[in-house]
Enzyme design. Structure first.
Site, PDB file in Angstrom:
ATOM      1  N   ASN A  12       0.828  -1.202   0.000  1.00  0.00           N
ATOM      2  CA  ASN A  12       0.000   0.000   0.000  1.00  0.00           C
ATOM      3  C   ASN A  12       0.862   1.251   0.000  1.00  0.00           C
ATOM      4  OD1 ASN A  12      -2.781  -1.078   0.185  1.00  0.00           O
ATOM      5  ND2 ASN A  12      -2.064  -1.950   2.124  1.00  0.00           N
ATOM      6  N   ASP A  72      10.422  -6.705   1.219  1.00  0.00           N
ATOM      7  CA  ASP A  72      10.580  -6.447   2.642  1.00  0.00           C
ATOM      8  C   ASP A  72      11.936  -5.788   2.784  1.00  0.00           C
ATOM      9  OD1 ASP A  72       9.589  -6.484   5.283  1.00  0.00           O
ATOM     10  OD2 ASP A  72      10.964  -8.106   5.777  1.00  0.00           O
ATOM     11  N   PHE A 155      11.645   8.577   3.592  1.00  0.00           N
ATOM     12  CA  PHE A 155      10.784   8.185   4.700  1.00  0.00           C
ATOM     13  C   PHE A 155      11.550   7.222   5.599  1.00  0.00           C
ATOM     14  CE2 PHE A 155      10.158   5.363   1.144  1.00  0.00           C
ATOM     15  CZ  PHE A 155      10.077   4.089   1.688  1.00  0.00           C
ATOM     16  N   TYR A 157      13.919   5.645   8.094  1.00  0.00           N
ATOM     17  CA  TYR A 157      15.185   6.031   8.712  1.00  0.00           C
ATOM     18  C   TYR A 157      16.064   6.882   7.790  1.00  0.00           C
ATOM     19  CZ  TYR A 157      13.907   2.327  12.014  1.00  0.00           C
ATOM     20  OH  TYR A 157      13.242   1.548  12.938  1.00  0.00           O
ATOM     21  N   ASP A 158      15.563   7.275   6.649  1.00  0.00           N
ATOM     22  CA  ASP A 158      16.351   8.058   5.687  1.00  0.00           C
ATOM     23  C   ASP A 158      17.029   9.285   6.312  1.00  0.00           C
ATOM     24  OD1 ASP A 158      15.760   6.280   3.689  1.00  0.00           O
ATOM     25  OD2 ASP A 158      14.351   7.579   2.633  1.00  0.00           O
ATOM     26  N   LYS A 179      18.471   9.022  -5.202  1.00  0.00           N
ATOM     27  CA  LYS A 179      18.275   7.897  -4.294  1.00  0.00           C
ATOM     28  C   LYS A 179      17.968   6.617  -5.075  1.00  0.00           C
ATOM     29  CE  LYS A 179      15.454   6.222  -0.465  1.00  0.00           C
ATOM     30  NZ  LYS A 179      14.237   6.424   0.351  1.00  0.00           N
TER      31      LYS A 179
END
Length: 207
Positions: A12, A72, A155, A157-158, A179
């Site tokens: 999602n 994941d 988003f 731990y970036d 990125k």
């Protein structure tokens, strides 16, 4: 006119969906979970990134009858013996609370010297086909932890991840294209893109 083969991305997360669509272009039509009938999503109970990715992709195939992709990913910190690892998204106890996860992590490594703050992002991306065929790509993005969050992009731990070769910038200071070119997920998506084109383009599901 031949329509491109379809694959469902079992997430999602709109950013992950947009990233995959950018990389595969028009060769494969990438559907979101919103494009298929709802089904119970499995709990991420495996102890490896690969296991959780496969678990999610298998559930999607079983529910939709279409080829499915799932990833994941998470952060491994050397001084925490590879944690948060597969628990990265719920490190502070609530799934998806990025701020709480990040703040807890920084407290846990507060007294760790700069030279011992090694860390890496890991992504496992799984493709499962209706005939049971499975493919998994695993990629890592090496770096270290900053002492405080910096940057507004990305988003998770970036804001506290300092990638190798980024000149001291955090992952959250990089532009999306920058990125994508070097990140763990960008690497895995590009590696899987050729598999998608080969496997689905050579007789994959075209419904």
């Amino acid at each position: 006119m031949t329509t491109p083969p379809r694959v469902v991305l079992a997430t999602n997360n709109a950013k992950k969906l947009a990233e995959l669509r950018r990389v595969v272009g028009g060769d494969v039509e990438v559907l979101a979970l919103a494009d298929v009938d709802p089904y119970p999503e499995p709990a991420e109970t495996e102890r490896s990134f690969e296991g959780n990715a496969l678990l999610k992709a298998r559930a999607c195939v079983a529910a939709t009858g279409l080829p499915a992709l799932a990833d994941d990913s998470g952060l491994e910190v050397d001084v925490l013996n590879g944690m948060p690892g597969v628990r990265s998204a719920r490190w502070a106890g609530v799934h998806g609370d990025d701020r709480a996860n990040l703040e807890l992590l920084l407290r846990q490594v507060d007294d760790v010297p700069a030279g011992e703050r090694g860390a890496r992002f890991v992504c496992a991306l799984a493709l499962v086909l209706p005939d049971g065929t499975e493919h998994v790509e695993r990629r890592v993005w090496e770096g270290r932890l900053a002492t405080a969050p910096v940057g507004e992009n990305g988003f998770g731990y970036d804001p506290v991840f300092l990638p190798e070769g980024a000149g001291g910038s955090t992952a959250a200071e990089l532009e999306p294209a920058e990125k994508d070119a070097v990140s763990h997920r960008g690497q895995a998506v590009r590696a899987m893109a050729s598999t998608l084109s080969t496997v689905l383009g050579a007789g994959g599901d075209r419904r």
